[in-house]
Design a protein around this motif. Structure first.
Motif, PDB file in Angstrom:
ATOM      1  N   ALA A  70      -2.315  -2.855   4.064  1.00 54.76           N
ATOM      2  CA  ALA A  70      -3.508  -2.114   3.621  1.00 54.76           C
ATOM      3  C   ALA A  70      -3.680  -2.110   2.109  1.00 54.76           C
ATOM      4  N   ILE A  71      -2.646  -2.470   1.370  1.00 49.43           N
ATOM      5  CA  ILE A  71      -2.665  -2.322  -0.092  1.00 49.43           C
ATOM      6  C   ILE A  71      -3.891  -2.956  -0.759  1.00 49.43           C
ATOM      7  N   PRO A  72      -4.279  -4.204  -0.436  1.00 43.15           N
ATOM      8  CA  PRO A  72      -5.456  -4.788  -1.118  1.00 43.15           C
ATOM      9  C   PRO A  72      -6.766  -4.064  -0.807  1.00 43.15           C
ATOM     10  N   PHE A  73      -6.772  -3.262   0.251  1.00 42.22           N
ATOM     11  CA  PHE A  73      -8.010  -2.602   0.672  1.00 42.22           C
ATOM     12  C   PHE A  73      -8.134  -1.173   0.144  1.00 42.22           C
ATOM     13  N   ILE A  74      -7.068  -0.657  -0.472  1.00 38.65           N
ATOM     14  CA  ILE A  74      -7.087   0.736  -0.923  1.00 38.65           C
ATOM     15  C   ILE A  74      -8.118   0.950  -2.030  1.00 38.65           C
ATOM     16  N   ALA A 111      -7.617   4.327  -8.289  1.00 38.32           N
ATOM     17  CA  ALA A 111      -7.565   3.877  -6.890  1.00 38.32           C
ATOM     18  C   ALA A 111      -6.684   2.639  -6.740  1.00 38.32           C
ATOM     19  N   LYS A 112      -6.871   1.673  -7.623  1.00 32.43           N
ATOM     20  CA  LYS A 112      -6.063   0.452  -7.532  1.00 32.43           C
ATOM     21  C   LYS A 112      -4.612   0.717  -7.909  1.00 32.43           C
ATOM     22  N   GLY A 113      -4.401   1.618  -8.858  1.00 35.88           N
ATOM     23  CA  GLY A 113      -3.037   1.992  -9.214  1.00 35.88           C
ATOM     24  C   GLY A 113      -2.321   2.683  -8.069  1.00 35.88           C
ATOM     25  N   MET A 114      -3.069   3.478  -7.288  1.00 34.73           N
ATOM     26  CA  MET A 114      -2.463   4.130  -6.132  1.00 34.73           C
ATOM     27  C   MET A 114      -2.105   3.121  -5.046  1.00 34.73           C
ATOM     28  N   ALA A 115      -2.750   1.962  -5.069  1.00 32.26           N
ATOM     29  CA  ALA A 115      -2.339   0.897  -4.146  1.00 32.26           C
ATOM     30  C   ALA A 115      -0.920   0.449  -4.476  1.00 32.26           C
TER      31      ALA A 115
END
Length: 547
Positions: A109-113, A442-446
């Motif tokens: 799921a990481i790329p979609f977070i 948001a991307k950092g939280m991925a």
């Protein structure tokens, strides 16, 4: 005569300055944040504040959804009908494979977070993730009709995928909607709802043991749909994050949201003026958060990299302090301590989750009083001591079969859970989110999710095999590693309390963020609590004027 006149003016100005200073305060954090606190003390129980807490509660359900599964599988492994149906044991490589499908889903799921949370808003990110989890629960529960382990794993993969997104969307929403003065406590309470989900799961699993056959494990399995279902229904009644509205050109709506909920209806509130000024100064109107594929904001300069490092270290360390042992593999852990009765194991699981809730809530109330650094350093040192106690007691239980040693092991595990819950549980959601700037949040939280998943996968693949092969000696690793974490946090992790999210820019832009974050400010205030002059008080006690 001119020189005398100039001297008189200087003396007169100095006299006025002295008269203007009505109070001197030494504070931690940003001077403008502290000025707002003094000029307009926040009202924690106003109608607007209570509404914000209600909105945050829906965000907390994201944590409850995660906590439910975190406890569910550990307690299901104590159910003989469940392990018989799927032909698995409570320790060993097969246990690691079955449980790890959840973590694998989180990694995928990481790329979609980032896209899910940035593109259509924080609310939509929570909705789409909760909807995926609901589908995963349905697929997982329906496997009883097909007796398919593959279908069960597929359902768990979707659950992990959805939780990978919701585990970032929830805390981001809560930290951005919260009043700046209440951000620490409210976002700290976010992760308190992890053990709430855990106690519901372990309670359902314990109740299921009163039924025979597959019903005993299907009850807690299907109940997993409750919290994501509530998010799907309630998320549409929440206000959107004012920061997201602002950077997407909805400035007036952002101002209205801030005035209603942070200013108690007053658009001229000190808190509203402070935040709007900071939005204007710090938020990128055309930043990388507008482009789902653009991750440059995460790596663009030293400040961003330091933020990311702080985020990932805390995310990973929370997994490797040893709590994964207690949550996912409690049954195997208790067996090594000599506790083999399934009813007793489930009762201990329910009791442990109750302990988590009480002490995690207490810890959340201290995040602003003690500060993030002190809590993180203290909890890791305490966990180290607890694991030393666990290792000694468990070794005696294994070598002598002593019931008192078994009881001591269980007692030490409970003490560990008290320490972990007080210090780590509030910090796991709060710190990784607030150290990231809006553009990279948001991307950092991925990446945070990636490191949580890495930590979880190591726990789930490595720990059951180690426990099966070397038994209690596995716990020595946690004794050493918790000490290592304590040292790393002391030297690298900055303090974030008493600052708005945007004011953290000054900390991470400094040559030494950790050192800059622990400096104090000496404020000279007039009768209206306006700052007349302030000095930075270094860690060595030296003062330097700034204004």
């Amino acid at each position: 005569m001119t020189e005398k006149h100039d001297g008189d003016i200087q003396e007169h100005d100095e006299y006025l300055d002295k008269q203007a200073v009505a109070e001197v305060k030494v504070v931690t954090g940003d001077e403008t944040f502290n000025q707002a606190m003094l000029k307009e003390p926040p009202r924690p129980f106003s109608s607007a504040a209570l509404l914000l807490y209600a909105f945050s509660l829906v965000g907390f359900f994201c944590s409850t959804t995660n906590g439910y599964d975190g406890s569910l599988f550990g307690t299901l492994l104590a159910n003989k009908n469940f392990t018989g149906f799927f032909n698995v044991q409570d320790v060993g490589i097969w246990t690691g494979i079955v449980t790890s499908m959840y973590q694998i889903g989180s990694v995928v799921a990481i790329p979609f977070i980032g896209p899910a949370i940035d593109t259509f808003g924080r609310k939509f990110g929570m909705f789409i993730a909760a909807f995926i989890i609901v589908i995963g629960v349905i697929i997982q529960g329906a496997c009883v009709h097909t007796a398919s382990v593959g279908q069960f794993m597929g359902g768990r993969f979707l659950l992990g995928f959805g939780v990978g997104i919701i585990g970032s969307a929830g805390p981001i929403y809560v930290v951005e909607i919260s009043h700046p003065a209440h951000r620490g406590v409210v976002t700290g309470l976010y992760n308190v709802f992890w053990p709430v989900g855990a106690i519901v799961a372990s309670g359902a699993a314990r109740g299921g043991l009163n039924y025979s056959g597959n019903t005993s494990w299907l009850i807690p399995l299907w109940l997993q749909i409750m919290f994501p279902g509530l998010i799907v229904l309630l998320v549409w009644f929440l206000p959107e994050s004012p920061r997201w509205l602002y950077v997407h050109g909805k400035t007036e709506k952002a101002k209205a949201t801030l005035a209603k909920f942070h200013g108690n209806g007053n658009p001229e509130s000190e808190w509203i003026k402070l935040q709007l000024w900071e939005y204007e100064a710090h938020l990128e109107m055309n930043g990388a958060d507008k482009r789902w594929w653009d991750y440059r904001a995460v790596f663009k300069n030293r400040s961003s990299l330091y933020r990311l490092m702080s985020n990932c270290l805390v995310s990973l360390f929370g997994q490797w302090a040893g709590n994964g042992v207690v949550s996912y593999f409690l049954v195997g852990f208790l067996v090594t301590a000599g506790v083999t009765d399934s009813i007793t194991q489930n009762n201990l699981a329910v009791g442990m989750n109750a302990v988590q809730i009480v002490f995690a809530a207490l810890g959340a109330c201290f995040v602003d009083k003690l500060g993030r650094r002190k809590m993180l350093i203290g909890v890791n040192a305490a966990c180290c001591l607890c694991w030393i106690g666990v290792t000694i007691a468990c070794s005696q239980a294994a070598m002598t079969g002593s019931k008192s040693a078994s009881a001591a092991t269980v007692a030490m595990v409970y003490i560990f859970q008290v320490c972990y819950s007080f210090g780590w549980t509030p910090m796991q959601a709060l710190y990784p989110v607030e150290v990231l700037s809006f553009e990279m949040r948001a991307k950092g939280m991925a990446f945070s999710n990636l490191f949580v998943s890495i930590g979880g996968l190591v726990n789930q693949f490595g720990f059951p095999v180690a426990l099966q092969n070397i038994g209690w000696e596995t716990y020595i690793v946690f004794c050493v590693w918790c000490a290592v974490q304590t040292v790393i946090i002391y030297f690298l992790i900055p303090e974030t309390k008493n600052r708005t999210l945007e004011e953290l820019d000054a900390i991470f832009n400094s040559p030494n963020p950790r050192k800059a974050s622990t400096e104090k400010k000496k404020l000279e205030l007039d009768a209206n609590a306006n700052i007349v002059h302030f000095q930075v008080v270094g860690n060595d006690g030296t003062e330097r004027s700034v204004l």
